[in-house]
Design a protein around this motif. Structure first.
Motif, PDB file in Angstrom:
ATOM      1  N   ALA A   1       0.847  -1.192   0.000  1.00  0.00           N
ATOM      2  CA  ALA A   1       0.000   0.000   0.000  1.00  0.00           C
ATOM      3  C   ALA A   1       0.883   1.242   0.000  1.00  0.00           C
ATOM      4  CB  ALA A   1      -0.913   0.007   1.214  1.00  0.00           C
ATOM      5  N   ALA A   2       0.301   2.364  -0.413  1.00  0.00           N
ATOM      6  CA  ALA A   2       1.079   3.595  -0.554  1.00  0.00           C
ATOM      7  C   ALA A   2       0.353   4.792   0.035  1.00  0.00           C
ATOM      8  CB  ALA A   2       1.372   3.855  -2.033  1.00  0.00           C
ATOM      9  N   HIS A   3       1.155   5.700   0.561  1.00  0.00           N
ATOM     10  CA  HIS A   3       0.657   6.980   1.063  1.00  0.00           C
ATOM     11  C   HIS A   3       1.780   7.992   0.903  1.00  0.00           C
ATOM     12  CE1 HIS A   3      -0.678  10.088   3.938  1.00  0.00           C
ATOM     13  NE2 HIS A   3      -1.892   9.599   3.740  1.00  0.00           N
ATOM     14  N   ARG A   4       1.402   9.269   0.804  1.00  0.00           N
ATOM     15  CA  ARG A   4       2.414  10.318   0.626  1.00  0.00           C
ATOM     16  C   ARG A   4       3.342  10.450   1.820  1.00  0.00           C
ATOM     17  NH1 ARG A   4       3.950  13.516  -3.873  1.00  0.00           N
ATOM     18  NH2 ARG A   4       2.157  13.713  -5.259  1.00  0.00           N
ATOM     19  N   ILE A   5       2.783  10.209   3.047  1.00  0.00           N
ATOM     20  CA  ILE A   5       3.557  10.555   4.239  1.00  0.00           C
ATOM     21  C   ILE A   5       3.649   9.412   5.250  1.00  0.00           C
ATOM     22  CG2 ILE A   5       3.735  12.132   6.208  1.00  0.00           C
ATOM     23  CD1 ILE A   5       2.151  14.172   4.511  1.00  0.00           C
ATOM     24  N   VAL A   6       2.530   8.784   5.551  1.00  0.00           N
ATOM     25  CA  VAL A   6       2.509   7.848   6.674  1.00  0.00           C
ATOM     26  C   VAL A   6       2.449   6.406   6.190  1.00  0.00           C
ATOM     27  CG1 VAL A   6       1.394   9.537   8.142  1.00  0.00           C
ATOM     28  CG2 VAL A   6      -0.015   7.901   6.876  1.00  0.00           C
ATOM     29  N   CYS A   7       2.612   5.504   7.164  1.00  0.00           N
ATOM     30  CA  CYS A   7       2.512   4.071   6.891  1.00  0.00           C
ATOM     31  C   CYS A   7       1.574   3.460   7.922  1.00  0.00           C
ATOM     32  CB  CYS A   7       3.898   3.436   6.953  1.00  0.00           C
ATOM     33  SG  CYS A   7       3.955   1.787   6.233  1.00  0.00           S
ATOM     34  N   VAL A   8       0.326   3.798   7.818  1.00  0.00           N
ATOM     35  CA  VAL A   8      -0.716   3.350   8.729  1.00  0.00           C
ATOM     36  C   VAL A   8      -1.836   2.749   7.890  1.00  0.00           C
ATOM     37  CG1 VAL A   8      -2.396   4.050  10.463  1.00  0.00           C
ATOM     38  CG2 VAL A   8      -0.140   5.146  10.390  1.00  0.00           C
TER      39      VAL A   8
END
Length: 121
Positions: free
Chosen positions: A97-104
């Protein structure tokens, strides 16, 4: 179109190794945080490992430290999870999974379809 495609899951004996791949399209890995998560039958989805595309920093859940290694190939826009010394409790569907800032897990913007890892003799 944003897409994450996992591959590499398989049936492996305890103590064995697998390498999972997460191929991204429609966005640049270097601008995102990529995480590997897993979900076993009847259990909550849990975080396994993350890598920051901007500087390559890596993070691991305690249960996989020393056994799993996350890495990225920005030229191929692909993230890998090398899994060694696999245990039956590692059995799960693995997602990237991907996100710009966090890994939640609750905040990730994009998810792959998952790949099954089964550790059994």
């Amino acid at each position: 179109q944003v897409q994450l495609v996992e591959s590499g899951g398989d049936l492996v004996q305890p103590g064995g190794s697998l390498r999972l791949s997460c191929a991204a399209s429609g966005f640049t890995l270097a601008d995102h945080v990529i995480g590997w998560f897993r979900q076993a039958p009847g259990k909550e989805r849990e975080w396994v490992s993350c890598i920051k595309g901007s500087d390559g920093r890596t993070y691991y859940q305690d249960s996989v430290k020393g056994r799993f290694t996350i890495s990225s190939d920005n030229a191929k826009n692909t993230v890998y999870l090398q899994m060694n010394s696999l245990k039956p409790e590692d059995t799960a569907v693995y997602y990237c999974a991907a996100h710009r800032i966090v890994c939640v897990a609750q905040m990730m913007d994009y998810w792959g379809q998952g790949t099954q890892v089964t550790v059994s003799s």
